[in-house]
Design an enzyme around this catalytic site. Structure first.
Site, PDB file in Angstrom:
ATOM      1  N   LYS A  79       0.857  -1.189   0.000  1.00  0.00           N
ATOM      2  CA  LYS A  79       0.000   0.000   0.000  1.00  0.00           C
ATOM      3  C   LYS A  79       0.893   1.239   0.000  1.00  0.00           C
ATOM      4  CE  LYS A  79      -4.006   1.864   2.570  1.00  0.00           C
ATOM      5  NZ  LYS A  79      -4.913   1.647   3.720  1.00  0.00           N
ATOM      6  N   SER A 154      -9.748   1.441   2.458  1.00  0.00           N
ATOM      7  CA  SER A 154      -8.869   2.271   1.658  1.00  0.00           C
ATOM      8  C   SER A 154      -7.770   1.490   0.953  1.00  0.00           C
ATOM      9  CB  SER A 154      -8.233   3.347   2.538  1.00  0.00           C
ATOM     10  OG  SER A 154      -7.475   2.745   3.575  1.00  0.00           O
ATOM     11  N   SER A 178     -10.145  -1.052   6.645  1.00  0.00           N
ATOM     12  CA  SER A 178      -9.501  -0.869   5.340  1.00  0.00           C
ATOM     13  C   SER A 178      -8.736  -2.072   4.819  1.00  0.00           C
ATOM     14  CB  SER A 178      -8.577   0.341   5.351  1.00  0.00           C
ATOM     15  OG  SER A 178      -9.340   1.497   5.184  1.00  0.00           O
TER      16      SER A 178
HETATM   17  N1  GLN Z   1     -13.215   3.406   5.538  1.00  0.00           N
HETATM   18  C1  GLN Z   1     -12.834   3.979   6.796  1.00  0.00           C
HETATM   19  C2  GLN Z   1     -12.648   5.448   6.660  1.00  0.00           C
HETATM   20  O1  GLN Z   1     -12.976   5.974   5.673  1.00  0.00           O
HETATM   21  C3  GLN Z   1     -11.623   3.317   7.312  1.00  0.00           C
HETATM   22  C4  GLN Z   1     -10.365   3.719   6.670  1.00  0.00           C
HETATM   23  C5  GLN Z   1      -9.240   2.864   7.135  1.00  0.00           C
HETATM   24  O2  GLN Z   1      -9.424   1.833   7.752  1.00  0.00           O
HETATM   25  N2  GLN Z   1      -8.046   3.329   6.873  1.00  0.00           N
HETATM   26  O3  GLN Z   1     -12.181   6.085   7.553  1.00  0.00           O
END
Ligand code: GLN
Length: 476
Positions: A79, A154, A178
């Site tokens: 990532k 994400s 995420s």
């Molecule tokens: N989807 C969640 C957010 O938008 C979590 C993001 C993540 O886990 N980095 O914050």
């Protein structure tokens, strides 16, 4: 044999049988990337030294044979928020477009020591904020199961990379779902480790009390292999936990918070019931549990997280790192740099976070959210005094269409089942469950298992049982 069809564990075994070289394996994955990346937009960069690293791995394999480190020559996709010295890490933001890391993240140091090679960096929501990879400054990543749909986020790029066989394994990061949510939407195994089990040093911070790095793979054994490599106490991260041997849970009782599960789509609930039946047949006992605070997890998360985001991203001021836009004085330069560098969702969260931390609102929001975190932890503690695992669907539905969740709150609801684990620090794994059909296309949806802190090895046991997986590690 096409090496891109194999898991990392299988590739490691084949290396030891001399079936193919690390160069051949790396080239095969790079060929997939060349073929598929123009349509899927998974990799932001393929590292130019990947083949040289593969040649080095081949040297090691021929010199050390069976004693070569376990991950020697295994390509890993990363990532874009994990630092590799000398390589760019942009967190998919314009702000850090040309940022070159000056040190290795601890997970990278550990993977290098175990022989892994890094194939490239993958797309993500900007600074890990989102559930679809649509918030990347570098375009959306497509779901390999249906390119009109998102891969989740994400860590959408890291998930799509493994689902499309562009890499056997990858690393993502979680602040709230995420890893698990894209694993669910792409049909993979994804682990959110216990908070403090994996060092955050060299992870571009989002919410420091919630963030953890974790693996994606197509098998439980691969996830376990990566987790065992990257875990462990680290002097560079004071929140890492002291080393200890694997801890197992006591029994095979799984708790299902029935009221909470009703937040999933009808067909996802039906598929989830079928998954529970599979577990019953494997000797697990399923019981209903109460988890009254569960639905409030998301509300607490969307206060705590932006508070931490606003603090962590304050360092990106146009002076110290990344984008610099000139202005007539310092304040103008801050404003111009941050206005140009950050995307809409990032700005929304910085504003929200500054608001909930401001004097007068701190008690009403931040303090109450923090207290709610404690209540959720109490509920979980009570549940785990009886059951060893808690199961839910990983996500309320399968992959959604690109552009479908343009309303931020509908996007936030994707993480409803993820929030409790991040807020309380417990580990959770997502494994592919029963697929559902949308517009005539069969789409994967995950089943999530949570367990008490530091019992990842039991999560691997239940995940392996569920998936009927027998392909085990070379050595433990
Ligand atoms: N989807 C969640 C957010 O938008 C979590 C993001 C993540 O886990 N980095 O914050």
């Amino acid at each position: 044999m096409d090496p891109t069809t194999l898991t990392a564990t299988q590739i490691a075994k084949e290396y030891r049988r001399r079936t193919f070289s690390a160069r051949e394996v790396t080239e095969a994955h790079m060929k997939k990337i060349t073929e598929l990346n123009p349509s899927l937009n998974v990799f932001l960069e393929v590292f130019d030294d990947a083949l040289a690293e593969a040649d080095r791995a081949d040297q090691t394999l021929s010199n050390e044979g069976d004693t070569a480190p376990l991950l020697t020559g295994i390509p890993v996709a990363l990532k874009d928020n994990i630092l590799v010295k000398g390589k760019r890490a942009s967190a998919a933001s314009k702000m850090l477009e040309n940022h070159v890391a000056t040190y290795d993240a601890t997970v990278i140091t550990r993977l290098k020591k175990e022989g892994a090679l890094f194939i490239g960096r993958t797309n993500m929501d900007e600074f890990a904020m989102g559930s679809s990879t649509e918030h990347s400054a570098y375009g959306v990543t497509k779901n390999p199961h249906d390119i009109s749909r998102v891969p989740g986020g994400s860590s959408g790029g890291s998930a799509a990379a493994v689902a499309a066989h562009m890499a056997p394994v990858s690393l993502g990061s979680e602040t709230c779902g995420s890893i698990r949510q894209p694993a669910s939407l792409c049909g993979l195994v994804g682990l959110k480790p216990t908070y403090g089990e994996v060092s955050r040093s060299g992870l571009i911070a989002m919410g420091s009390s919630l963030d953890q790095i974790g693996p994606f793979a197509r098998s439980v054994s691969d996830v376990e292999l990566l987790f065992n490599t990257i875990r462990g106490i680290d002097s560079l991260d004071g929140t890492t936990l002291p080393n200890q041997g694997p801890t197992k849970v006591r029994n095979k009782r799984i708790g299902v918070p029935r009221a909470f599960v009703k937040d999933a789509a009808g067909d996802v609930q039906i598929g989830f019931e079928k998954s529970l039946q599979v577990l019953r047949e494997k000797g697990y006992e399923i019981v209903d549990i109460e988890f009254p605070s569960a639905p409030y997890g998301l509300a607490a998360y969307y206060i705590v997280m932006p508070a931490e985001v606003s603090t962590n991203l304050a360092r990106l001021d146009g002076m110290r790192y990344g984008l610099h836009v000139p202005g007539k004085d310092l304040l103008e330069e801050y404003k111009a740099s941050r206005s140009a560098g950050f995307g809409v969702e990032t700005k929304r969260r910085i504003i929200l976070g500054s608001y909930v931390l401001s004097s007068g609102f701190y008690d009403a929001y931040y303090k109450r959210a923090t207290r709610l975190r404690g209540v959720i932890a109490e509920d979980l503690k009570k549940a785990f005094s009886d059951v060893s695992f808690i199961a839910t669907p990983t996500t309320p539905g399968p992959a959604f269409k690109i552009g479908e969740k343009s309303d931020p709150v509908s996007m936030y609801l994707e993480d409803i089942f993820a929030a409790p684990a991040n807020l309380t620090g417990i580990p959770a794994i997502s494994v592919p469950g029963v697929s559902v059909v949308r517009d005539g296309v069969s789409l994967p949806v995950g089943v999530q298992f949570m367990s008490p802190k530091r019992t990842e090895s039991s999560l691997f046991d239940i995940a392996r049982d569920f998936m009927n997986e027998t392909d085990t590690l070379l050595q433990s």
